[in-house]
Motif scaffolding. Sequence first.
Motif, PDB file in Angstrom:
ATOM      1  N   HIS A   1      51.828  38.010  34.448  1.00 31.39           N
ATOM      2  CA  HIS A   1      50.369  37.741  34.076  1.00 31.39           C
ATOM      3  C   HIS A   1      49.950  36.197  33.776  1.00 31.39           C
ATOM      4  O   HIS A   1      51.535  35.786  33.459  1.00 31.39           O
ATOM      5  CB  HIS A   1      49.525  38.231  32.917  1.00 31.39           C
ATOM      6  N   SER A   2      49.455  35.128  34.230  1.00 32.94           N
ATOM      7  CA  SER A   2      49.348  34.064  34.101  1.00 32.94           C
ATOM      8  C   SER A   2      48.238  33.273  33.858  1.00 32.94           C
ATOM      9  O   SER A   2      47.179  33.775  34.812  1.00 32.94           O
ATOM     10  CB  SER A   2      50.244  32.733  35.024  1.00 32.94           C
ATOM     11  N   PHE A   3      48.296  31.730  34.177  1.00 32.46           N
ATOM     12  CA  PHE A   3      47.428  31.024  33.925  1.00 32.46           C
ATOM     13  C   PHE A   3      47.399  30.199  35.208  1.00 32.46           C
ATOM     14  O   PHE A   3      48.382  29.694  35.410  1.00 32.46           O
ATOM     15  CB  PHE A   3      46.540  30.408  32.660  1.00 32.46           C
ATOM     16  N   GLN A   4      45.884  29.393  35.835  1.00 32.56           N
ATOM     17  CA  GLN A   4      46.327  28.395  36.738  1.00 32.56           C
ATOM     18  C   GLN A   4      45.203  27.430  37.326  1.00 32.56           C
ATOM     19  O   GLN A   4      43.538  27.774  36.234  1.00 32.56           O
ATOM     20  CB  GLN A   4      45.930  28.991  38.686  1.00 32.56           C
ATOM     21  N   LEU A   5      45.209  26.304  36.958  1.00 34.93           N
ATOM     22  CA  LEU A   5      44.256  25.410  37.039  1.00 34.93           C
ATOM     23  C   LEU A   5      43.113  25.071  35.488  1.00 34.93           C
ATOM     24  O   LEU A   5      42.247  26.347  35.161  1.00 34.93           O
ATOM     25  CB  LEU A   5      43.059  25.699  38.039  1.00 34.93           C
ATOM     26  N   GLY A   6      43.815  26.173  34.149  1.00 34.64           N
ATOM     27  CA  GLY A   6      44.323  26.489  32.961  1.00 34.64           C
ATOM     28  C   GLY A   6      43.527  27.528  32.638  1.00 34.64           C
ATOM     29  O   GLY A   6      43.759  28.190  32.173  1.00 34.64           O
ATOM     30  N   ALA A   7      42.032  27.891  33.094  1.00 36.03           N
ATOM     31  CA  ALA A   7      41.442  29.054  32.879  1.00 36.03           C
ATOM     32  C   ALA A   7      41.325  30.885  33.860  1.00 36.03           C
ATOM     33  O   ALA A   7      40.851  31.057  33.850  1.00 36.03           O
ATOM     34  CB  ALA A   7      39.813  28.736  32.041  1.00 36.03           C
ATOM     35  N   LEU A   8      41.836  30.150  35.207  1.00 38.97           N
ATOM     36  CA  LEU A   8      41.705  31.152  36.332  1.00 38.97           C
ATOM     37  C   LEU A   8      43.031  31.927  35.842  1.00 38.97           C
ATOM     38  O   LEU A   8      44.549  31.406  35.924  1.00 38.97           O
ATOM     39  CB  LEU A   8      41.927  30.124  37.887  1.00 38.97           C
ATOM     40  N   SER A   9      42.458  33.356  35.929  1.00 38.70           N
ATOM     41  CA  SER A   9      43.658  34.559  35.112  1.00 38.70           C
ATOM     42  C   SER A   9      44.342  34.342  36.601  1.00 38.70           C
ATOM     43  O   SER A   9      43.492  35.387  37.318  1.00 38.70           O
ATOM     44  CB  SER A   9      43.109  35.000  34.276  1.00 38.70           C
ATOM     45  N   LEU A  10      45.780  34.390  36.442  1.00 37.29           N
ATOM     46  CA  LEU A  10      46.711  35.962  37.773  1.00 37.29           C
ATOM     47  C   LEU A  10      47.128  37.054  36.914  1.00 37.29           C
ATOM     48  O   LEU A  10      47.987  36.591  36.325  1.00 37.29           O
ATOM     49  CB  LEU A  10      47.672  34.846  38.383  1.00 37.29           C
ATOM     50  N   SER A  11      46.613  37.667  37.819  1.00 36.22           N
ATOM     51  CA  SER A  11      47.169  38.860  37.294  1.00 36.22           C
ATOM     52  C   SER A  11      47.475  40.426  37.708  1.00 36.22           C
ATOM     53  O   SER A  11      47.001  40.491  38.870  1.00 36.22           O
ATOM     54  CB  SER A  11      46.415  39.691  35.578  1.00 36.22           C
ATOM     55  N   CYS A  12      48.338  40.973  37.731  1.00 32.61           N
ATOM     56  CA  CYS A  12      48.714  42.252  38.487  1.00 32.61           C
ATOM     57  C   CYS A  12      49.017  43.739  37.483  1.00 32.61           C
ATOM     58  O   CYS A  12      49.449  43.824  36.491  1.00 32.61           O
ATOM     59  CB  CYS A  12      49.790  42.021  38.665  1.00 32.61           C
ATOM     60  N   TRP A  13      48.050  44.206  37.667  1.00 35.17           N
ATOM     61  CA  TRP A  13      47.771  45.630  36.677  1.00 35.17           C
ATOM     62  C   TRP A  13      48.466  46.993  37.551  1.00 35.17           C
ATOM     63  O   TRP A  13      47.322  46.856  38.445  1.00 35.17           O
ATOM     64  CB  TRP A  13      46.523  45.489  36.380  1.00 35.17           C
ATOM     65  N   MET A  14      49.170  47.485  37.593  1.00 35.44           N
ATOM     66  CA  MET A  14      49.424  48.771  38.050  1.00 35.44           C
ATOM     67  C   MET A  14      48.963  50.228  37.431  1.00 35.44           C
ATOM     68  O   MET A  14      49.585  49.967  35.995  1.00 35.44           O
ATOM     69  CB  MET A  14      50.882  48.735  38.429  1.00 35.44           C
ATOM     70  N   PHE A  15      48.381  51.173  37.595  1.00 39.82           N
ATOM     71  CA  PHE A  15      47.672  52.085  37.392  1.00 39.82           C
ATOM     72  C   PHE A  15      48.075  53.479  38.424  1.00 39.82           C
ATOM     73  O   PHE A  15      48.659  53.040  39.041  1.00 39.82           O
ATOM     74  CB  PHE A  15      46.064  52.240  37.377  1.00 39.82           C
ATOM     75  N   GLY A  16      48.547  54.545  37.429  1.00 37.61           N
ATOM     76  CA  GLY A  16      49.682  55.716  38.005  1.00 37.61           C
ATOM     77  C   GLY A  16      50.576  55.659  37.694  1.00 37.61           C
ATOM     78  O   GLY A  16      51.422  56.642  37.038  1.00 37.61           O
ATOM     79  N   GLY A  17      51.292  54.304  37.816  1.00 34.68           N
ATOM     80  CA  GLY A  17      52.493  54.252  37.361  1.00 34.68           C
ATOM     81  C   GLY A  17      54.209  55.004  37.967  1.00 34.68           C
ATOM     82  O   GLY A  17      53.218  56.113  38.915  1.00 34.68           O
ATOM     83  N   MET A  18      54.607  53.879  38.438  1.00 40.96           N
ATOM     84  CA  MET A  18      55.978  54.826  39.029  1.00 40.96           C
ATOM     85  C   MET A  18      56.965  54.302  38.915  1.00 40.96           C
ATOM     86  O   MET A  18      56.673  52.895  38.130  1.00 40.96           O
ATOM     87  CB  MET A  18      55.754  54.736  40.567  1.00 40.96           C
ATOM     88  N   LYS A  19      58.383  54.259  38.789  1.00 43.06           N
ATOM     89  CA  LYS A  19      59.500  52.916  38.505  1.00 43.06           C
ATOM     90  C   LYS A  19      59.874  52.601  40.140  1.00 43.06           C
ATOM     91  O   LYS A  19      60.206  53.021  40.916  1.00 43.06           O
ATOM     92  CB  LYS A  19      60.660  54.165  38.604  1.00 43.06           C
ATOM     93  N   LEU A  20      59.609  51.077  39.822  1.00 42.72           N
ATOM     94  CA  LEU A  20      59.931  49.702  40.907  1.00 42.72           C
ATOM     95  C   LEU A  20      61.142  49.965  40.824  1.00 42.72           C
ATOM     96  O   LEU A  20      61.605  49.554  39.805  1.00 42.72           O
ATOM     97  CB  LEU A  20      58.563  49.244  40.265  1.00 42.72           C
ATOM     98  N   GLU A  21      61.463  49.614  41.948  1.00 41.83           N
ATOM     99  CA  GLU A  21      62.958  49.699  42.625  1.00 41.83           C
ATOM    100  C   GLU A  21      63.282  47.986  42.441  1.00 41.83           C
ATOM    101  O   GLU A  21      62.195  47.238  42.365  1.00 41.83           O
ATOM    102  CB  GLU A  21      62.842  49.564  43.737  1.00 41.83           C
ATOM    103  N   LYS A  22      64.006  47.877  42.000  1.00 44.96           N
ATOM    104  CA  LYS A  22      64.612  46.293  42.041  1.00 44.96           C
ATOM    105  C   LYS A  22      64.744  45.953  42.873  1.00 44.96           C
ATOM    106  O   LYS A  22      66.584  46.255  43.376  1.00 44.96           O
ATOM    107  CB  LYS A  22      65.562  45.777  40.187  1.00 44.96           C
ATOM    108  N   LYS A  23      64.683  44.952  43.409  1.00 47.01           N
ATOM    109  CA  LYS A  23      65.306  43.858  44.990  1.00 47.01           C
ATOM    110  C   LYS A  23      64.875  42.412  44.657  1.00 47.01           C
ATOM    111  O   LYS A  23      64.819  41.688  43.597  1.00 47.01           O
ATOM    112  CB  LYS A  23      64.318  44.259  46.033  1.00 47.01           C
TER     113      LYS A  23
END
Length: 264
Positions: free
Chosen positions: A242-264
């Motif tokens: 989650h972050s913001f751009q240009l003040g109020a423009l939200s940049l987010s990523c939500w994951m639903f369902g879940g899994m263990k993500l590999e670290k690369k």
Amino acid sequence: MLPTFFISHGHPGLAAQEDGFTAFLLRLSGSLPKPQAIVLFSAGWESSVQKISTAIEPVTLHGGAAEADPFLALHQYPAKGELTLSLHIKQLLENEGIGCETDDERGVDFCAWGPLSILYPDANIPLVMLSVNPRLTAEEQYRIGAALGPLREHEVLIVGSGGTVYNLAKLDENNPVPPEWAVAFEEWVAEQLETWNVDALFRYDERAPYVEAAVPLPGHFAPLLLAMGAGEASRRAKLLHHSFQLGALSLSCWMFGGMKLEKK
């Protein structure tokens, strides 16, 4: 089984950016198994009835991206369609009593190829585009997503591309600090997602703080509910970025369902 994702498409020039959000998207694709296909609900494709793309070689649509960066006017994302999958999606929706239509002319808009150009730049994964009907209730959006949940068992990646705080009239390129109202709205949404409080989310337009400022365009919030619905069987939500751009423009990523993500 793959999780589902909501990904903010951000500014039309996303594919030309180099920042924390695009760096995150690069890492995300490397942490996931390669999907057999991608099904993407795009806030850039609004319709009064649920549409399913059936184009085998969909064209790249540029829209406002060309204005954001002249280089993007030449950008192509030549992902192929997948007719069998498109027809299967139609059947899944009809099985749940959800009206839908196929569209063999719709191309890939920048709400799709913006994030996908970073996640999967080779465009070598079949892509089926789905429209968003902004006139539906939040519960109806969730129900459409839930109808497509079984696709996850076949390594199909379901993505909703839109924006949670998305009000172009309130952007401020001279102030990187997000306004308090935008932060308050995002925090409310995060609390409901993390507790899977669908009762509150189905009435977000009445219950969420500062909703009028944050969501002037319901069609941009709808992909979040569609992606969440597709993860309904697991009922787990995790905020990955989650972050913001240009003040109020939200940049987010939500994951639903879940899994263990590999670290690369």
